[in-house]
Write a protein that holds these residues in place. Structure first.
Motif, PDB file in Angstrom:
ATOM      1  N   GLN A 206      -3.577   2.449  -6.850  1.00 21.39           N
ATOM      2  CA  GLN A 206      -4.867   2.320  -6.193  1.00 21.39           C
ATOM      3  C   GLN A 206      -4.713   2.767  -4.745  1.00 21.39           C
ATOM      4  O   GLN A 206      -3.804   2.317  -4.053  1.00 21.39           O
ATOM      5  N   ARG A 207      -5.590   3.657  -4.279  1.00 19.69           N
ATOM      6  CA  ARG A 207      -5.353   4.234  -2.962  1.00 19.69           C
ATOM      7  C   ARG A 207      -5.664   3.257  -1.828  1.00 19.69           C
ATOM      8  O   ARG A 207      -6.410   2.295  -1.995  1.00 19.69           O
ATOM      9  N   THR A 208      -5.085   3.563  -0.671  1.00 19.20           N
ATOM     10  CA  THR A 208      -5.365   2.772   0.532  1.00 19.20           C
ATOM     11  C   THR A 208      -6.699   3.214   1.132  1.00 19.20           C
ATOM     12  O   THR A 208      -7.153   4.333   0.915  1.00 19.20           O
ATOM     13  N   GLN A 209      -7.308   2.326   1.899  1.00 18.47           N
ATOM     14  CA  GLN A 209      -8.435   2.721   2.762  1.00 18.47           C
ATOM     15  C   GLN A 209      -7.817   2.977   4.134  1.00 18.47           C
ATOM     16  O   GLN A 209      -7.875   2.139   5.038  1.00 18.47           O
ATOM     17  N   ALA A 210      -7.180   4.135   4.261  1.00 16.26           N
ATOM     18  CA  ALA A 210      -6.282   4.355   5.401  1.00 16.26           C
ATOM     19  C   ALA A 210      -6.994   4.259   6.752  1.00 16.26           C
ATOM     20  O   ALA A 210      -6.470   3.661   7.692  1.00 16.26           O
ATOM     21  N   LEU A 211      -8.181   4.852   6.866  1.00 17.90           N
ATOM     22  CA  LEU A 211      -8.850   4.836   8.169  1.00 17.90           C
ATOM     23  C   LEU A 211      -9.367   3.438   8.512  1.00 17.90           C
ATOM     24  O   LEU A 211      -9.262   3.001   9.667  1.00 17.90           O
ATOM     25  N   VAL A 212      -9.909   2.759   7.512  1.00 18.28           N
ATOM     26  CA  VAL A 212     -10.379   1.378   7.733  1.00 18.28           C
ATOM     27  C   VAL A 212      -9.221   0.532   8.270  1.00 18.28           C
ATOM     28  O   VAL A 212      -9.341  -0.190   9.271  1.00 18.28           O
ATOM     29  N   THR A 213      -8.077   0.653   7.616  1.00 13.85           N
ATOM     30  CA  THR A 213      -6.880  -0.083   8.023  1.00 13.85           C
ATOM     31  C   THR A 213      -6.416   0.351   9.412  1.00 13.85           C
ATOM     32  O   THR A 213      -6.041  -0.474  10.248  1.00 13.85           O
ATOM     33  N   TYR A 214      -6.464   1.657   9.640  1.00 11.61           N
ATOM     34  CA  TYR A 214      -5.993   2.187  10.933  1.00 11.61           C
ATOM     35  C   TYR A 214      -6.843   1.662  12.090  1.00 11.61           C
ATOM     36  O   TYR A 214      -6.320   1.284  13.146  1.00 11.61           O
TER      37      TYR A 214
END
Ligand SMILES: [Zn+2]
Length: 334
Positions: free
Chosen positions: A220-228
């Motif tokens: 399942q992919r990350t929500q990379a920008l939300v996390t960033y």
């Protein structure tokens, strides 16, 4: 009073932290590794796995009166190969301990296999978001051809978020700041107000929040920008005077830089919303509207940018995803 960037490096050097600029074959240019002259003698990141990088690392260590054999501890800031490719060689010479975020240890140990799975994940993500298959597979071969600049890393000292690393003359606090990669870790010297941040914050380029698999290796992919963005907000609150980055010059006013980056993401999010509002579009179509036809090597970066901003809109309830079984499209319900 903010420091001039050159003065910041001098201040770091006075605190026993020396910036070693190691060449990489990548577009980003040299990577900054940091030598910490303390007990244990420590190298933060190693540079990529190449003879050229090794020669330069040796030469720059020698300029400070050390050799690779003397390194007692290697600290890894994150999983990207431009930062850690030489770790096996450094450890082979020195027998140094390797400290890194414990959550990332398994993936670092299974580098080759893990990189293959990451590439497959990326291809799948690109196809699902409308990127033509020839582009997706070309990018997979590019990524494979870079594999040799990486290496596996055996983490002997797994670090937890918040854990303190004690040195003879200082303490560094380990802080997990995911986003650019899921394993991004920064190291905070509270006494000297110096933050070793690697690619979490870079003065001259905005760090790409790349979509990846999460650290547990699930698909399942990350929500990379939300996390960033969450990570940036945490760093913004720190009373840092000097932020030492993984590329380029030190950051001397991290609050202004982070505010600038947050505003930029806000603007890009609204621009993408307007495109989706016009009509439903795939991630690839949105990327083409914004950047046109980009080089193959940029296709995944631009898609990551688009998906990151769409995630923000989905979380705000302004955009929904529809899936025709082949390609995901984003639309704005009225
Ligand atoms: Zn990186």
């Amino acid at each position: 009073m903010t420091l001039a960037p050159e003065r910041a490096l001098e201040r770091a050097a006075e605190a026993g932290i020396h910036c070693l600029r190691i060449p990489t074959p990548f577009a980003v240019g040299r990577v900054n590794c940091y030598l910490i002259e303390d007990g244990p003698l420590t190298l933060v990141d190693t540079g990529p796995n190449s003879g050229k990088a090794l020669d330069e690392l040796q030469a720059q260590l020698a300029a400070h009166g050390h050799s690779i054999d003397d390194i007692e501890l290697v600290i890894l800031t994150h999983q990207h190969i431009d930062h850690l490719g030489l770790v096996e060689i450094v450890v082979g010479h020195s027998g140094a301990e390797v400290a890194a975020l414990g959550l990332a240890a398994e993936r670092l140990a299974n580098f080759g296999e893990d990189a293959d799975r990451e590439d497959e994940f990326a291809v799948e993500l690109m196809l699902r978001n409308g990127i033509p298959s020839e582009v997706a597979f070309a990018l997979q071969s590019v990524s494979r051809s870079f594999r040799g600049w990486g290496a596996r890393a055996e983490v002997t000292r797994p670090l937890a978020d918040g854990e303190e690393i004690g040195f003879r003359d200082r303490t560094l606090q380990t802080l997990h700041r995911p986003g650019h990669s899921p394993s991004d870790t920064v190291f905070w010297d509270e006494e000297r107000r110096i933050l070793i941040a690697a690619d979490h914050l870079i003065a001259h380029i905005s760090s790409n929040p790349l979509i990846t698999r999460p650290l547990d290796g699930s698909e399942q992919r990350t929500q990379a920008l939300v996390t960033y963005i969450e990570s940036l907000k945490e760093t913004r609150e720190m009373p840092a005077e000097i932020v030492l980055s993984g590329h380029g010059e030190p950051v001397v006013d991290h609050v202004a830089l982070i505010d600038d980056r947050l505003a930029k993401h806000q603007r890009r999010k609204e621009k993408i919303y307007r495109l989706i509002e016009e009509r439903p579009r795939s991630g690839y179509e949105i990327a083409q509207e914004i950047w046109g036809n980009v080089a193959v090597t940029q296709a995944f970066l631009t898609l990551s940018e688009v998906i990151g901003h769409v995630d923000l809109l989905v979380n705000e309830g302004r955009v929904t995803e529809t899936d025709d079984g082949q390609v995901v499209r984003f639309e704005a319900p009225r």
